[in-house]
Design an enzyme around this catalytic site. Structure first.
Site, PDB file in Angstrom:
ATOM      1  N   GLN A  96       3.134   9.850  -5.721  1.00 30.54           N
ATOM      2  CA  GLN A  96       1.897   9.084  -5.734  1.00 30.54           C
ATOM      3  C   GLN A  96       0.719  10.026  -5.977  1.00 30.54           C
ATOM      4  OE1 GLN A  96       1.853   5.920  -2.383  1.00 30.54           O
ATOM      5  NE2 GLN A  96       3.218   7.535  -1.655  1.00 30.54           N
ATOM      6  N   HIS A 100       0.674   7.410 -10.153  1.00 31.42           N
ATOM      7  CA  HIS A 100      -0.769   7.155 -10.120  1.00 31.42           C
ATOM      8  C   HIS A 100      -1.557   8.051 -11.050  1.00 31.42           C
ATOM      9  CE1 HIS A 100      -0.150   5.346  -5.835  1.00 31.42           C
ATOM     10  NE2 HIS A 100       0.165   4.492  -6.796  1.00 31.42           N
ATOM     11  N   CYS A 124     -10.970   7.756 -21.921  1.00 34.97           N
ATOM     12  CA  CYS A 124     -12.184   6.987 -22.166  1.00 34.97           C
ATOM     13  C   CYS A 124     -12.157   5.715 -21.317  1.00 34.97           C
ATOM     14  CB  CYS A 124     -12.265   6.621 -23.657  1.00 34.97           C
ATOM     15  SG  CYS A 124     -13.666   5.549 -24.020  1.00 34.97           S
TER      16      CYS A 124
HETATM   17  C1  BV8 Z   1      -1.691  -2.636  -8.331  1.00 34.31           C
HETATM   18  C2  BV8 Z   1      -4.784   7.560  -7.289  1.00 34.31           C
HETATM   19  C3  BV8 Z   1      -1.619  -4.645  -9.597  1.00 34.31           C
HETATM   20  C4  BV8 Z   1      -6.262   7.746  -7.299  1.00 34.31           C
HETATM   21  C5  BV8 Z   1      -4.237   5.878  -5.581  1.00 34.31           C
HETATM   22  C6  BV8 Z   1       0.702  -5.571  -1.997  1.00 34.31           C
HETATM   23  C7  BV8 Z   1       0.351  -5.621  -0.668  1.00 34.31           C
HETATM   24  C8  BV8 Z   1      -0.903  -5.174  -0.254  1.00 34.31           C
HETATM   25  C9  BV8 Z   1      -1.829  -4.681  -1.177  1.00 34.31           C
HETATM   26  C10 BV8 Z   1      -1.473  -4.633  -2.489  1.00 34.31           C
HETATM   27  C11 BV8 Z   1      -0.212  -5.082  -2.906  1.00 34.31           C
HETATM   28  N1  BV8 Z   1      -0.136  -4.885  -4.255  1.00 34.31           N
HETATM   29  C12 BV8 Z   1      -1.299  -4.347  -4.700  1.00 34.31           C
HETATM   30  C13 BV8 Z   1      -2.140  -4.200  -3.647  1.00 34.31           C
HETATM   31  C14 BV8 Z   1      -3.495  -3.671  -3.700  1.00 34.31           C
HETATM   32  C15 BV8 Z   1      -3.511  -2.144  -3.595  1.00 34.31           C
HETATM   33  C16 BV8 Z   1      -3.022  -1.647  -2.265  1.00 34.31           C
HETATM   34  O1  BV8 Z   1      -1.865  -1.299  -2.106  1.00 34.31           O
HETATM   35  N2  BV8 Z   1      -3.919  -1.613  -1.315  1.00 34.31           N
HETATM   36  C17 BV8 Z   1      -3.587  -1.082  -0.003  1.00 34.31           C
HETATM   37  C18 BV8 Z   1      -4.719  -0.170   0.458  1.00 34.31           C
HETATM   38  C19 BV8 Z   1      -3.359  -2.226   0.946  1.00 34.31           C
HETATM   39  N3  BV8 Z   1      -2.715  -1.564  -4.666  1.00 34.31           N
HETATM   40  C20 BV8 Z   1      -3.243  -1.409  -5.884  1.00 34.31           C
HETATM   41  O2  BV8 Z   1      -4.372  -1.772  -6.163  1.00 34.31           O
HETATM   42  C21 BV8 Z   1      -2.352  -0.768  -6.937  1.00 34.31           C
HETATM   43  N4  BV8 Z   1      -2.433  -1.529  -8.151  1.00 34.31           N
HETATM   44  O3  BV8 Z   1      -0.879  -3.013  -7.547  1.00 34.31           O
HETATM   45  O4  BV8 Z   1      -1.994  -3.308  -9.528  1.00 34.31           O
HETATM   46  C22 BV8 Z   1      -2.643  -5.378  -8.760  1.00 34.31           C
HETATM   47  C23 BV8 Z   1      -3.965  -5.351  -9.171  1.00 34.31           C
HETATM   48  C24 BV8 Z   1      -4.907  -6.038  -8.394  1.00 34.31           C
HETATM   49  C25 BV8 Z   1      -4.538  -6.681  -7.199  1.00 34.31           C
HETATM   50  C26 BV8 Z   1      -3.186  -6.673  -6.802  1.00 34.31           C
HETATM   51  C27 BV8 Z   1      -2.236  -6.022  -7.591  1.00 34.31           C
HETATM   52  C28 BV8 Z   1      -2.850   0.628  -7.282  1.00 34.31           C
HETATM   53  C29 BV8 Z   1      -2.682   1.572  -6.118  1.00 34.31           C
HETATM   54  C30 BV8 Z   1      -2.950   3.013  -6.569  1.00 34.31           C
HETATM   55  C31 BV8 Z   1      -4.293   3.458  -6.059  1.00 34.31           C
HETATM   56  N5  BV8 Z   1      -4.488   4.886  -6.393  1.00 34.31           N
HETATM   57  N6  BV8 Z   1      -4.351   7.174  -5.940  1.00 34.31           N
HETATM   58  C32 BV8 Z   1      -6.669   8.980  -6.555  1.00 34.31           C
HETATM   59  O5  BV8 Z   1      -5.827   9.714  -6.016  1.00 34.31           O
HETATM   60  O6  BV8 Z   1      -7.888   9.221  -6.525  1.00 34.31           O
HETATM   61  S1  BV8 Z   1      -3.716   5.510  -4.031  1.00 34.31           S
HETATM   62  C33 BV8 Z   1      -3.767   6.894  -3.027  1.00 34.31           C
HETATM   63  O7  BV8 Z   1      -3.546   6.457  -1.693  1.00 34.31           O
HETATM   64  C34 BV8 Z   1      -2.637   7.854  -3.236  1.00 34.31           C
HETATM   65  O8  BV8 Z   1      -2.318   8.030  -4.577  1.00 34.31           O
HETATM   66  C35 BV8 Z   1      -1.499   7.222  -2.494  1.00 34.31           C
HETATM   67  O9  BV8 Z   1      -0.736   6.427  -3.342  1.00 34.31           O
HETATM   68  C36 BV8 Z   1      -2.163   6.291  -1.561  1.00 34.31           C
HETATM   69  C37 BV8 Z   1      -1.704   6.485  -0.163  1.00 34.31           C
HETATM   70  O10 BV8 Z   1      -1.955   7.770   0.141  1.00 34.31           O
HETATM   71  P1  BV8 Z   1      -0.789   8.667   0.748  1.00 34.31           P
HETATM   72  O11 BV8 Z   1      -0.232   9.460  -0.353  1.00 34.31           O
HETATM   73  O12 BV8 Z   1       0.166   7.875   1.561  1.00 34.31           O
HETATM   74  O13 BV8 Z   1      -1.707   9.545   1.633  1.00 34.31           O
HETATM   75  P2  BV8 Z   1      -2.288   9.169   3.052  1.00 34.31           P
HETATM   76  O14 BV8 Z   1      -3.426  10.077   3.304  1.00 34.31           O
HETATM   77  O15 BV8 Z   1      -2.487   7.688   3.182  1.00 34.31           O
HETATM   78  O16 BV8 Z   1      -1.052   9.536   4.009  1.00 34.31           O
HETATM   79  C38 BV8 Z   1      -0.554  10.860   4.031  1.00 34.31           C
HETATM   80  C39 BV8 Z   1       0.581  10.850   5.040  1.00 34.31           C
HETATM   81  O17 BV8 Z   1       1.132  12.162   5.090  1.00 34.31           O
HETATM   82  C40 BV8 Z   1       0.108  10.529   6.445  1.00 34.31           C
HETATM   83  O18 BV8 Z   1       0.992   9.563   7.001  1.00 34.31           O
HETATM   84  C41 BV8 Z   1       0.200  11.856   7.193  1.00 34.31           C
HETATM   85  O19 BV8 Z   1       0.609  11.694   8.539  1.00 34.31           O
HETATM   86  C42 BV8 Z   1       1.292  12.562   6.425  1.00 34.31           C
HETATM   87  N7  BV8 Z   1       1.175  14.020   6.440  1.00 34.31           N
HETATM   88  C43 BV8 Z   1       0.036  14.770   6.419  1.00 34.31           C
HETATM   89  N8  BV8 Z   1       0.372  16.090   6.389  1.00 34.31           N
HETATM   90  C44 BV8 Z   1       1.728  16.151   6.364  1.00 34.31           C
HETATM   91  C45 BV8 Z   1       2.244  14.842   6.398  1.00 34.31           C
HETATM   92  N9  BV8 Z   1       3.568  14.573   6.390  1.00 34.31           N
HETATM   93  C46 BV8 Z   1       4.416  15.631   6.347  1.00 34.31           C
HETATM   94  N10 BV8 Z   1       3.998  16.918   6.314  1.00 34.31           N
HETATM   95  C47 BV8 Z   1       2.672  17.223   6.328  1.00 34.31           C
HETATM   96  N11 BV8 Z   1       2.281  18.500   6.316  1.00 34.31           N
END
Ligand code: BV8
Length: 255
Positions: free
Chosen positions: A102, A120, A128
């Site tokens: 991701q 992603h 563009c």
């Molecule tokens: C889409 C790129 C069609 C940009 C990113 C179904 C259900 C609910 C919602 C939705 C659904 N389908 C679609 C949605 C809407 C939305 C969504 O999911 N919303 C969420 C917030 C509820 N999804 C979308 O919009 C997707 N598009 O489905 O298109 C559509 C269109 C419109 C409406 C519906 C459908 C597009 C999603 C992509 C967004 N872009 N990134 C950028 O990076 O700037 S998302 C971004 O956050 C990341 O890429 C990643 O994917 C995401 C989550 O982040 P994580 O990688 O999990 O990071 P996070 O900080 O959250 O967690 C890190 C974890 O690591 C923690 O748990 C931590 O404890 C742990 N950790 C930390 N250190 C360590 C560790 N673990 C081990 N070792 C360590 N050392």
């Protein structure tokens, strides 16, 4: 002391097809802020869900461009960590191995992983905002964001924003890899963003063993067959070593 269950090591040592999904947590030990931590300091007052959207960009292209430039300069100074390296080494352990990420930081490629499925996009590429075409170079002027040399529209990072569809080929490849693996590893992700977060469910439904490696509990924890709480940069190298030595024991045992 990191404890990895023997049954998991045995299962992985026997596995022919393994699929891995990574999130921001795999890059945290390299010094890349996780997605939700990426609002430290200057960005603390912004919600990533506002910055990482086309609407956010359209209403304030300079702010969003500068957020990505800030992330790019952090990424340019960091190196892959032992967790990335262990995932690259896994390619030689399993006949069929897929690495899905991701993350947009390209640290898996820099650590030697091949054929990484970037769900992603990639922060090092720009496209563009009007035409959606990747643009590698543009006349340097002081416009922020830079302008497309073809149509003068804004340039934007070639990453998938909230509300945008994922690259179809990457998503199809990821879904197939999830549904055809024996073991699915989810590493360093809060398992909240879809459709990436649904890949583990698809793997489970297809009969895969689900392994979560994460610092904290996530929505996946309750359905995972194994949930290893700890740092990816420590657990993954330990896993690779354990699998390697068990496979070696099997070889000498069968000779
Ligand atoms: C889409 C790129 C069609 C940009 C990113 C179904 C259900 C609910 C919602 C939705 C659904 N389908 C679609 C949605 C809407 C939305 C969504 O999911 N919303 C969420 C917030 C509820 N999804 C979308 O919009 C997707 N598009 O489905 O298109 C559509 C269109 C419109 C409406 C519906 C459908 C597009 C999603 C992509 C967004 N872009 N990134 C950028 O990076 O700037 S998302 C971004 O956050 C990341 O890429 C990643 O994917 C995401 C989550 O982040 P994580 O990688 O999990 O990071 P996070 O900080 O959250 O967690 C890190 C974890 O690591 C923690 O748990 C931590 O404890 C742990 N950790 C930390 N250190 C360590 C560790 N673990 C081990 N070792 C360590 N050392």
């Amino acid at each position: 002391m990191l404890t990895i269950p023997d049954s998991l090591i045995t299962r992985l040592a026997e596995a022919k097809t393994v699929t891995v999904l990574t999130g921001a947590g795999i890059s945290a030990e390299s010094g890349v802020p996780t997605f939700r931590d990426a609002q430290s300091g200057l960005w603390a007052r912004y919600d990533p869900h506002q910055l990482a959207t086309a609407e956010g960009f359209a209403s304030n292209p300079k702010l969003v461009w500068e957020w990505y430039e800030w992330r790019r300069q952090i990424i340019s100074k960091v190196r892959p960590n032992p967790g990335h390296v262990a995932l690259a080494e896994m390619e030689r352990l399993f006949p069929k191995y897929s690495l899905i990420t991701q993350n947009v930081d390209a640290l898996h490629e820099r650590s030697g992983s091949k054929d990484v499925i970037e769900l992603h996009g990639n922060i090092h590429r720009n496209k563009c905002f009007v035409e959606g075409i990747v643009i590698d170079s543009w006349p340097s002027d002081d416009s922020v964001p830079p302008r497309c040399p073809r149509c003068s529209g804004w340039l934007r990072p070639d990453v998938v924003w909230f509300g945008e569809s994922l690259p179809l080929a990457a998503l199809a490849h990821a879904e197939l890899s999830a549904m055809t693996c024996e073991v699915f590893l989810s590493v360093g992700t809060s398992s909240q963003v879809h459709p990436a977060a649904g890949l583990a469910d698809a793997a489970k439904a297809a009969g895969a063993v689900i392994v979560e490696i994460n610092l904290e509990k996530t929505p996946l924890t309750k359905t995972a067959d194994y949930s290893l709480r700890g740092k990816a940069g420590e657990l993954l190298p330990a896993l690779v070593t354990a699998i390697g030595s068990q496979s070696a024991e099997r070889k000498t045992g069968s000779e």
